[in-house]
Design an enzyme around this catalytic site. Sequence first.
Site, short mmCIF file in Angstrom:
data_model
loop_
_atom_site.label_atom_id
_atom_site.label_comp_id
_atom_site.label_asym_id
_atom_site.label_seq_id
_atom_site.Cartn_x
_atom_site.Cartn_y
_atom_site.Cartn_z
N LEU A 149 0.83 -1.21 0.00
CA LEU A 149 0.00 0.00 0.00
C LEU A 149 0.86 1.25 0.00
O LEU A 149 0.36 2.34 0.30
CB LEU A 149 -0.92 0.03 1.23
CG LEU A 149 -1.96 -1.07 1.33
CD1 LEU A 149 -2.91 -0.80 2.46
CD2 LEU A 149 -2.73 -1.16 0.01
N GLY A 150 2.13 1.09 -0.31
CA GLY A 150 3.00 2.26 -0.34
C GLY A 150 3.25 2.81 1.05
O GLY A 150 3.48 4.01 1.23
N SER B 153 5.78 2.49 2.91
CA SER B 153 7.12 3.07 3.07
C SER B 153 7.16 4.47 2.46
O SER B 153 7.64 5.41 3.07
CB SER B 153 8.18 2.17 2.44
OG SER B 153 7.97 2.01 1.06
N ASP C 175 5.38 5.21 -6.23
CA ASP C 175 4.84 5.23 -4.86
C ASP C 175 4.99 6.62 -4.22
O ASP C 175 4.02 7.14 -3.66
CB ASP C 175 5.60 4.22 -3.97
CG ASP C 175 5.12 2.80 -4.17
OD1 ASP C 175 4.52 2.52 -5.21
OD2 ASP C 175 5.37 1.97 -3.27
O1 PMV Z 1 5.18 -2.88 -2.71
P1 PMV Z 1 5.11 -1.41 -2.89
O2 PMV Z 1 3.87 -0.80 -2.33
O3 PMV Z 1 6.32 -0.71 -2.41
O4 PMV Z 1 5.03 -1.13 -4.48
C1 PMV Z 1 6.14 -1.41 -5.31
C2 PMV Z 1 5.84 -1.10 -6.74
C3 PMV Z 1 6.86 -1.67 -7.74
O5 PMV Z 1 6.38 -1.36 -9.04
C4 PMV Z 1 6.98 -3.17 -7.61
C5 PMV Z 1 8.24 -1.07 -7.54
C6 PMV Z 1 8.37 0.38 -8.01
O6 PMV Z 1 9.33 1.03 -7.57
O7 PMV Z 1 7.57 0.84 -8.83
#
Ligand code: PMV
Length: 314
Positions: free
Chosen positions: A98-99, A101, A144
């Site tokens: 869900l982003g 971080s 993100d």
């Molecule tokens: O897992 P999350 O919420 O950090 O999403 C990562 C998204 C990716 O496309 C896998 C990586 C990125 O930097 O875009």
Amino acid sequence: MGKGSGFGKVILFGEHFVVHGIPGIVSAIDSTANAVVKKSIEKIDVTDERKGSKGYAKEKKLQQFESINRMIKKMNLLPNIGGLNIWLGGSLPGFSGLGASAASSVAIARAIAEEFALSVSNQEINEIAFEAEKAYAGNPSGIDNTAATFGGLLWFEKNLAGGPNKIEEISLKEPVEIVIGSTGIVANTKAMVEGVEERKKTDPQKYIPLFQEAKVLAINARKEIQNFDLLKVGELLSINHGLLRDIGVSCKELDHLVDVARGQGAYGAKLTGGGGGGCMVALTPGKNLQEKVAIAIENEGFEVLRTKIGVKRI
Ligand code: PMV
């Protein structure tokens, strides 16, 4: 004392593919990570009270620490910063995918800026949070932190040559209900991203056509979102899940959550974010459908977030 917040996000189309310059579509959700920062004398100390953050692996704690150090450096606060007391909370759960971080990095960057009376634009906050994301994701696309900073529903294309990324707002007639189901598995985004890179390199014949498909899918999805044809959008979401399975980033829990959601009438469902655990998103227009899908997932023993896409940006 400085305060700040950052939006949680759900990637609707194109995670992983965006890292390689394929367009993605991301929506902020109406849950935020909030930070409070106070200067202190000695060290950086983080009190993380976000829901779900107890499951944060030791590895994530190290990444969190590295991300804060990266932000301090990017904000030119070294060497005189002393220490920081950082508190993290807010309505965004610490589920992977869900982003969380990026939302926390945006919140912390805004809170540090306020605490040190720095005038920092949203664009600069986005750049600082991108720097922080490198600690979590290795080679992040920037999708993100962009969603976490600006909110809204966005089209995102990474500029692989290093120039500014393409970020465009997509209009949605009205906010639409979604259900997010968490596998409860803390996924390592960095390892997932590296795995895709590796497999793409070793098996281009399989991977390049999949990346082309992901591009066409994102372009079509944008049209259907703008037409507010939610059945079509749902169908495309499910197709996107198939592509993500093909590139090896799903897992049996995610596939199960997708099946449960679709079995209950969700218009479409897919994993969202890095995969390998983390979360699934289901398109469930209307409160009744949202509730039906959410309860079915809870009955299977998984945690759920009921929220909406297309909420207004800051
Ligand atoms: O897992 P999350 O919420 O950090 O999403 C990562 C998204 C990716 O496309 C896998 C990586 C990125 O930097 O875009």
